[in-house]
Design an enzyme around this catalytic site. Sequence first.
Site, PDB file in Angstrom:
ATOM      1  N   TYR A   1     -36.711  -4.365 -39.340  1.00 21.36           N
ATOM      2  CA  TYR A   1     -36.402  -5.180 -38.176  1.00 21.36           C
ATOM      3  C   TYR A   1     -36.679  -4.500 -36.841  1.00 21.36           C
ATOM      4  CZ  TYR A   1     -34.190  -7.604 -41.994  1.00 21.36           C
ATOM      5  OH  TYR A   1     -33.973  -8.209 -43.202  1.00 21.36           O
TER       6      TYR A   1
ATOM      7  N   CYS B   1     -33.833  -0.815 -18.074  1.00 28.98           N
ATOM      8  CA  CYS B   1     -32.874  -1.039 -16.992  1.00 28.98           C
ATOM      9  C   CYS B   1     -31.687  -1.847 -17.506  1.00 28.98           C
ATOM     10  CB  CYS B   1     -33.578  -1.767 -15.845  1.00 28.98           C
ATOM     11  SG  CYS B   1     -32.647  -1.742 -14.314  1.00 28.98           S
ATOM     12  N   GLU B   2     -30.966  -1.267 -18.453  1.00 29.15           N
ATOM     13  CA  GLU B   2     -29.816  -1.898 -19.097  1.00 29.15           C
ATOM     14  C   GLU B   2     -28.809  -0.818 -19.475  1.00 29.15           C
ATOM     15  OE1 GLU B   2     -28.991  -5.001 -19.894  1.00 29.15           O
ATOM     16  OE2 GLU B   2     -30.829  -6.054 -19.309  1.00 29.15           O
TER      17      GLU B   2
ATOM     18  N   ARG C   1     -31.436  -3.246 -32.510  1.00 28.59           N
ATOM     19  CA  ARG C   1     -30.311  -3.446 -33.414  1.00 28.59           C
ATOM     20  C   ARG C   1     -29.005  -2.841 -32.896  1.00 28.59           C
ATOM     21  NH1 ARG C   1     -29.710  -1.622 -37.819  1.00 28.59           N
ATOM     22  NH2 ARG C   1     -28.708  -3.409 -38.837  1.00 28.59           N
TER      23      ARG C   1
ATOM     24  N   PRO D   1     -34.688  -8.035 -52.006  1.00 28.97           N
ATOM     25  CA  PRO D   1     -33.969  -6.817 -51.600  1.00 28.97           C
ATOM     26  C   PRO D   1     -33.757  -6.682 -50.100  1.00 28.97           C
ATOM     27  CG  PRO D   1     -35.658  -6.324 -53.223  1.00 28.97           C
ATOM     28  CD  PRO D   1     -35.876  -7.742 -52.808  1.00 28.97           C
TER      29      PRO D   1
ATOM     30  N   ARG E   1     -34.009  -5.346 -46.497  1.00 26.13           N
ATOM     31  CA  ARG E   1     -34.396  -4.109 -45.821  1.00 26.13           C
ATOM     32  C   ARG E   1     -34.481  -2.908 -46.752  1.00 26.13           C
ATOM     33  NH1 ARG E   1     -29.748  -3.939 -41.734  1.00 26.13           N
ATOM     34  NH2 ARG E   1     -29.628  -6.101 -42.374  1.00 26.13           N
TER      35      ARG E   1
END
Length: 482
Positions: free
Chosen positions: A422, A392-393, A361, A318, A320
């Site tokens: 995940y 810092c992105e 994600r 299955p 996730r």
Amino acid sequence: MRAHEAGWAHAEGALKGPMWLREPADVNSLVPLLWSATARKVDGVLEVGGVRLPDLVAEHGSPAYVLDEADFRARARAFRDGFAGYDVYYAGKAFLCTAVARWVAEEGLRLDVCSGGELAVAERAGFDPAHIGFHGNNKSEAELRRAVRLGVGRIIVDSFHEIERLARIATELDAVAPVMVRVTAGVEAHTHEYIATAHEDQKFGFSINAGDALEAVRRVLAAPGLELLGLHSHIGSQIFDSSGFEVAARRVLALHARVSEELGVTMPEMDLGGGFGIAYTTQDDPADPAQLATEMTKIVEHECRALGVAEPRLSIEPGRAIVGPAMCTVYEVGTVKRVALDGGASRTYVSVDGGMSDNIRTALYDADYSCTLASRASSAAPLLGRVVGKHCEAGDIVVKDEFVPGDLAPGDLVAVPGTGAYCRSMASNYNHLLRPPVVAVRDGVARVVVRRETEDDLLATDVGDAGGTVDFGEMGEMGDDA
């Protein structure tokens, strides 16, 4: 992409969010489809498993992953019962810890792992190795040796090199390794290209079309120490219907029949994969496990009748769909910033104390998420905002678009549903942030199943200058012959 000659902010619909996102009549309400079964608001405060999230944060800090045990178990049972007669494999890569491995076993599911580390967790949890499947396109010799020693129930081989390597290891250990051959059926699932796994141009499996899959079966049959169980197919992840499975099953079963006819071998098993989708936002419509089982069983029965072969024992994964909806992540708001843009437009940024280190994600897959104010009720009008992390992105986004209360302020808690799959598994220490804990909740009790990292954990692998110091001034005097 919306385009306008005067700039993107002038385009019709710019800064109004995606078309599927609707302004809520009540900004305090939950959309049940997105949350675990026990999640509810009481006077505006979010409770999961009977535990108030402000109380959970007061004890365990934020950010924190909140795992609804009752919901997890109920979803596991739904797949077990819906796919009665199948072997159902829980995806360890989605999220795995010893507590979850034990829940999986207690609910009658099997376990899929794809690394030595995941296998180690299963071993520590006391999971029956005969009920473990071992995936991976580049398993190391040490990982294969460990799997054979433990008696793992099936090893899904993914390359000719692996077949040779595994046969040698099994012979050395005087053991028999049960094997499934992973095949690519040439079917592209309607999902993100990074998680569609059955088209030809990718790293997994043996191509049916190119003839590699049949050759892999031949080599497994000829190899000492290997027992051929059957074929394994996986078409991708976050899949909502059975249409892709129909095409894939037809091609995989045709190969199954060809092996029987040409090689005189009837393979007893077949894995159809899975990767069933969950609802991250209101645009998603996941199928009921029993409905999926009915559709997939009909597909296999029809194809087996047409091919004149006996139906193999089926298994599914299955993905996730069990743990994904069973977990949410709670954050504390640090800043709220209204940024003026061209043409008089603006965007509100809500910065929280986590980000891409605990949920990659959104940045990696452009994934959509929802969120809600979790610590109080609000009477303010809804405001379209963007929830971002502290890294810092510029791409450190948790929730791209969501209506939040207009009075959202520092110190408030927000919770993001659907983070069970995940998020913790892919978490990192980017910017040297500490990975959050996983707190299981049930019947009003919260308990830590994976503790929060500490700075001592972070520094434990930093051995410093183990080789001693170098005097660069002295090096400068050594001359060209140094």
